[in-house]
Design an enzyme around this catalytic site. Sequence first.
Site, PDB file in Angstrom:
ATOM      1  N   LYS A  13     -82.714 -20.270  35.097  1.00 60.69           N
ATOM      2  CA  LYS A  13     -83.961 -20.945  35.503  1.00 60.69           C
ATOM      3  C   LYS A  13     -85.143 -20.036  35.218  1.00 60.69           C
ATOM      4  O   LYS A  13     -84.988 -18.806  35.107  1.00 60.69           O
ATOM      5  CB  LYS A  13     -83.949 -21.311  36.984  1.00 60.69           C
ATOM      6  N   ASP A 138     -81.977 -19.854  45.927  1.00 54.64           N
ATOM      7  CA  ASP A 138     -82.124 -20.571  44.656  1.00 54.64           C
ATOM      8  C   ASP A 138     -80.967 -21.518  44.349  1.00 54.64           C
ATOM      9  O   ASP A 138     -81.017 -22.244  43.357  1.00 54.64           O
ATOM     10  CB  ASP A 138     -82.211 -19.567  43.493  1.00 54.64           C
TER      11      ASP A 138
HETATM   12  C1  LIG Z   1     -87.657 -14.988  44.234  1.00 55.18           C
HETATM   13  C2  LIG Z   1     -86.751 -16.066  43.742  1.00 55.18           C
HETATM   14  C3  LIG Z   1     -87.595 -17.228  43.194  1.00 55.18           C
HETATM   15  O1  LIG Z   1     -86.838 -18.174  42.569  1.00 55.18           O
HETATM   16  O2  LIG Z   1     -85.902 -15.716  42.667  1.00 55.18           O
HETATM   17  P1  LIG Z   1     -85.222 -14.417  41.988  1.00 55.18           P
HETATM   18  O3  LIG Z   1     -86.249 -13.558  41.404  1.00 55.18           O
HETATM   19  O4  LIG Z   1     -84.401 -13.683  43.025  1.00 55.18           O
HETATM   20  O5  LIG Z   1     -84.333 -15.004  40.926  1.00 55.18           O
HETATM   21  C4  LIG Z   1     -85.870 -16.610  44.884  1.00 55.18           C
HETATM   22  O6  LIG Z   1     -86.611 -17.232  45.890  1.00 55.18           O
HETATM   23  C5  LIG Z   1     -84.926 -15.634  45.491  1.00 55.18           C
HETATM   24  O7  LIG Z   1     -83.766 -16.337  45.744  1.00 55.18           O
HETATM   25  P2  LIG Z   1     -82.338 -15.615  45.830  1.00 55.18           P
HETATM   26  O8  LIG Z   1     -82.178 -14.651  44.689  1.00 55.18           O
HETATM   27  O9  LIG Z   1     -81.321 -16.680  45.994  1.00 55.18           O
HETATM   28  O10 LIG Z   1     -82.588 -14.766  47.107  1.00 55.18           O
HETATM   29  P3  LIG Z   1     -81.655 -14.492  48.355  1.00 55.18           P
HETATM   30  O11 LIG Z   1     -80.368 -13.905  47.881  1.00 55.18           O
HETATM   31  O12 LIG Z   1     -81.641 -15.692  49.240  1.00 55.18           O
HETATM   32  O13 LIG Z   1     -82.533 -13.350  49.089  1.00 55.18           O
HETATM   33  C6  LIG Z   1     -82.510 -11.970  48.744  1.00 55.18           C
HETATM   34  C7  LIG Z   1     -83.500 -11.241  49.664  1.00 55.18           C
HETATM   35  O14 LIG Z   1     -84.855 -11.515  49.230  1.00 55.18           O
HETATM   36  C8  LIG Z   1     -85.729 -11.753  50.321  1.00 55.18           C
HETATM   37  N1  LIG Z   1     -86.278 -13.113  50.244  1.00 55.18           N
HETATM   38  C9  LIG Z   1     -85.692 -14.037  49.428  1.00 55.18           C
HETATM   39  C10 LIG Z   1     -86.248 -15.302  49.315  1.00 55.18           C
HETATM   40  C11 LIG Z   1     -87.382 -15.608  50.084  1.00 55.18           C
HETATM   41  N2  LIG Z   1     -87.937 -16.814  50.037  1.00 55.18           N
HETATM   42  N3  LIG Z   1     -87.928 -14.687  50.900  1.00 55.18           N
HETATM   43  C12 LIG Z   1     -87.395 -13.434  50.980  1.00 55.18           C
HETATM   44  O15 LIG Z   1     -87.917 -12.595  51.717  1.00 55.18           O
HETATM   45  C13 LIG Z   1     -84.896 -11.513  51.581  1.00 55.18           C
HETATM   46  O16 LIG Z   1     -85.068 -10.161  51.937  1.00 55.18           O
HETATM   47  C14 LIG Z   1     -83.467 -11.718  51.093  1.00 55.18           C
HETATM   48  O17 LIG Z   1     -82.546 -10.962  51.835  1.00 55.18           O
END
Ligand SMILES: C[C@@](CO)(OP(=O)(O)O)[C@H](O)COP(=O)(O)OP(=O)(O)OC[C@H]1O[C@@H](n2ccc(N)nc2=O)[C@H](O)[C@@H]1O
Length: 283
Positions: A13, A138
């Site tokens: 994504k 996600d």
């Molecule tokens: C930021 C985003 C945007 O799409 O993507 P990535 O860069 O990781 O792919 C996502 O919201 C990431 O989702 P995901 O990768 O599933 O995160 P998670 O495992 O749920 O969270 C990892 C950690 O990031 C922080 N976290 C995550 C999501 C959120 N909305 N707020 C947070 O503060 C928390 O500390 C959590 O413990």
Amino acid sequence: MSVDKLTLPSPAKLNLMLHILGRREDGYHELQTLFQFLDYGDELTFAVRDDGMIQLHTEFDGVPHDSNLIVRAAKKLQEQSGCSQGIDIWIDKILPMGGGIGGGSSNAATTLLGLNHLWQLGWGQDRLAALGLTLGADVPVFVHGHAAFAEGVGEKLTPQFPEEPWYVVLVPQVSVSTAEIFSDPLLTRNSSPIKVRPVPKGNSRNDCLPVVARRYPEVRNALNLLGKFTEAKLTGTGSCVFGGFPSKAEADKVSALLTETLTGFVAKGSNVSMLHRKLQSLL
Ligand SMILES: C[C@@](CO)(OP(=O)(O)O)[C@H](O)COP(=O)(O)OP(=O)(O)OC[C@H]1O[C@@H](n2ccc(N)nc2=O)[C@H](O)[C@@H]1O
Ligand SMILES: Nc1ncnc2c1ncn2[C@@H]1O[C@H](COP(=O)(O)OP(=O)(O)O)[C@@H](O)[C@H]1O
């Protein structure tokens, strides 16, 4: 007709924009983000076993078997559905880990949808997405499989139909921890909520970019290089950087120039995930 073996795609994504509105009491951040899929990703193969065992046969560097989101998704689904069957799983992994292109979450969603099909559970997408949310913020968008505006921590989804350009995606050779970026004191956490749908043009900012670019020179470099050809953006918390082009030929040309020094790939943006297109073709 029931099948006992299945190969399914697990797409990446992009976050076409990402605004952080605030922090909840549990530490998670309230977001507004626009998700689109890429026709590019991993491929998972599943084979049903009768002894109830869940076995991932492909090893991951630094990710123990039982911590892998594929195994965790399979175990949760098995527990919650009371299914007595097990599964053998193999993955052809091409998506970088910690790249902000959602590989782990996508693998979990492909596992949930694949096992729902093979184990003939008959769960609906909402129920699978709710289980998926307990594995990662996600996962729900990958379960639903449509480009979407996401709110909350990413679980409140409204389908969207953004343009589907060809993208050059650069993959800086660093893994960015999502938790590390969300805990940075300098992160912008007070963006104003966008109330208009579809999201008006000019809102393509990613609030994580300044923090990620300051911490990771490799990401800064990728943004500068791709920025010479098009608007260069960060997806999620990085590390990947992307830019859109109207044709494959133009994306290929820029990619050929940049990948002399950086790793990257070209892929088509897609509003219907290739996983869902494949599942649809099975019905
Ligand atoms: C930021 C985003 C945007 O799409 O993507 P990535 O860069 O990781 O792919 C996502 O919201 C990431 O989702 P995901 O990768 O599933 O995160 P998670 O495992 O749920 O969270 C990892 C950690 O990031 C922080 N976290 C995550 C999501 C959120 N909305 N707020 C947070 O503060 C928390 O500390 C959590 O413990
Ligand atoms: N099947 C999996 N694929 C990728 N990463 C996984 C998987 N299972 C667990 N992980 C862990 O999740 C972390 C985040 O992975 P990933 O979803 O690829 O990155 P991002 O959230 O930045 O898009 C990885 O660094 C890895 O430790």
